[in-house]
Design a protein around this motif. Structure first.
Motif, PDB file in Angstrom:
ATOM      1  N   ARG A  61      -6.115   2.642  -0.484  1.00  0.00           N
ATOM      2  CA  ARG A  61      -4.838   2.442   0.193  1.00  0.00           C
ATOM      3  C   ARG A  61      -4.510   3.586   1.155  1.00  0.00           C
ATOM      4  N   SER A  84       2.559   1.805  -3.334  1.00  0.00           N
ATOM      5  CA  SER A  84       1.623   2.289  -4.342  1.00  0.00           C
ATOM      6  C   SER A  84       1.341   3.775  -4.165  1.00  0.00           C
ATOM      7  N   ARG A  85       1.109   4.203  -2.934  1.00  0.00           N
ATOM      8  CA  ARG A  85       0.868   5.624  -2.688  1.00  0.00           C
ATOM      9  C   ARG A  85       2.095   6.459  -3.056  1.00  0.00           C
ATOM     10  N   ASP A 118       0.823  -1.206   0.000  1.00  0.00           N
ATOM     11  CA  ASP A 118       0.000   0.000   0.000  1.00  0.00           C
ATOM     12  C   ASP A 118       0.856   1.254   0.000  1.00  0.00           C
ATOM     13  N   LYS A 130      -8.920   3.428   5.328  1.00  0.00           N
ATOM     14  CA  LYS A 130      -8.653   2.328   6.253  1.00  0.00           C
ATOM     15  C   LYS A 130      -9.178   2.617   7.655  1.00  0.00           C
TER      16      LYS A 130
END
Length: 277
Positions: free
Chosen positions: A229, A25-26, A22, A234
């Motif tokens: 993400r 990816s960010r 995650d 979350k």
């Protein structure tokens, strides 16, 4: 655990922030979807300062440390509360020249003597500190006299489009308008609007340039993949239900694109550079 605690609860951070996939990816999105590279801009901003011993506090994947190590001769000490992030930084620095160290530690527990470093980095990290003033003061303590503290700090209401999409989705799903899930972004705990209120007296602000990190996503799927993400997602998904929340956010994004034609998400930051007296 209250939603207000999620941004600085260590167990929560370890489960979500420390998810390497995650975070990677960010980071890629922040680096590649803006008009210019943020890590290159960061290095260029610090180009006129002299430093060799560098502490990267809350190192993440180490992209700023790597960029510095590629630009000049430095010794990096990288710390993070998440073992996965420390290891990711170790791998990222790889064979870059320098005497580098990698330690799992919080800022408050950092095992170093006072005035150890020429430059201390704390990028997008202090809003996660339980006691921001205390952690900021600790960063100043670790900085040599005449050295600098460099803080990459979110603009107010960072990624406001995603915040709005989620908040509207939660309302459509039946959440009350004053539910804690619709609280202000956790980044606002320590952002461009209030950073100076937390700065120790031992530090003097030298400069604070602004970076337009607006991300332009290629399609709705890419934007949604980024969104799920994020911490904001979350922190509420267990209460809202992942399928329902993602589906409703998709509907809102589709309406937004039809209305505006835009898949931009603002991600502007400031770089605050302080000098230690």
């Amino acid at each position: 655990m209250e939603l207000t605690d999620t941004y600085f609860d260590r167990n929560h951070l370890a489960r979500h922030y420390a998810t390497v996939e995650d975070f990677a990816s960010r980071s890629r999105a922040w680096e590649t979807l803006a008009k210019t590279s943020i890590s290159q801009w960061y290095v260029d901003t610090l180009a006129n300062y002299s430093f060799t011993e560098v502490l990267d506090a809350g190192c993440g994947h180490g992209r700023f440390s790597v960029a510095l190590a590629q630009a000049r001769s430095v010794n990096i000490t990288a710390i993070d509360i998440a073992e996965e992030m420390v290891e990711a930084t170790r791998q990222a620095l790889g064979d870059e020249a320098g005497n580098h160290r990698f330690i799992q530690s919080s800022i408050d527990d950092a095992p170093f003597e006072r005035e150890r470093f020429d430059l201390v980095l704390a990028n997008l990290v202090l809003h996660h500190a339980p006691d921001i003033r205390s952690s900021f003061a600790r960063l100043a303590e670790l900085t040599k006299s005449g050295g600098r503290v460099s803080l990459l700090t979110a603009d107010f209401d960072w990624m406001s489009e995603l915040n709005r999409f989620q908040d509207e989705a939660l309302l459509r799903l039946g959440f009350a308008h004053d539910h804690p899930a619709l609280a202000a972004p956790g980044t606002n705990r320590f952002c461009a609007a209030n950073i100076r209120l937390f700065a120790p007296d031992s530090l003097t602000l030298v400069e604070n340039p602004w970076f337009d990190g607006t991300m332009t996503f290629p399609n709705i799927e890419a934007l949604l993949d980024f969104y799920v993400r994020t911490f904001r997602y979350k922190n509420v998904v267990s209460q809202a239900g992942g399928d329902a929340l993602r589906r409703t956010v998709r509907e809102i994004v589709e309406e937004h694109v039809e209305r505006t034609g835009s898949l931009d998400v603002s991600s502007s930051v400031y770089l605050y550079v302080f000098r230690k007296h």
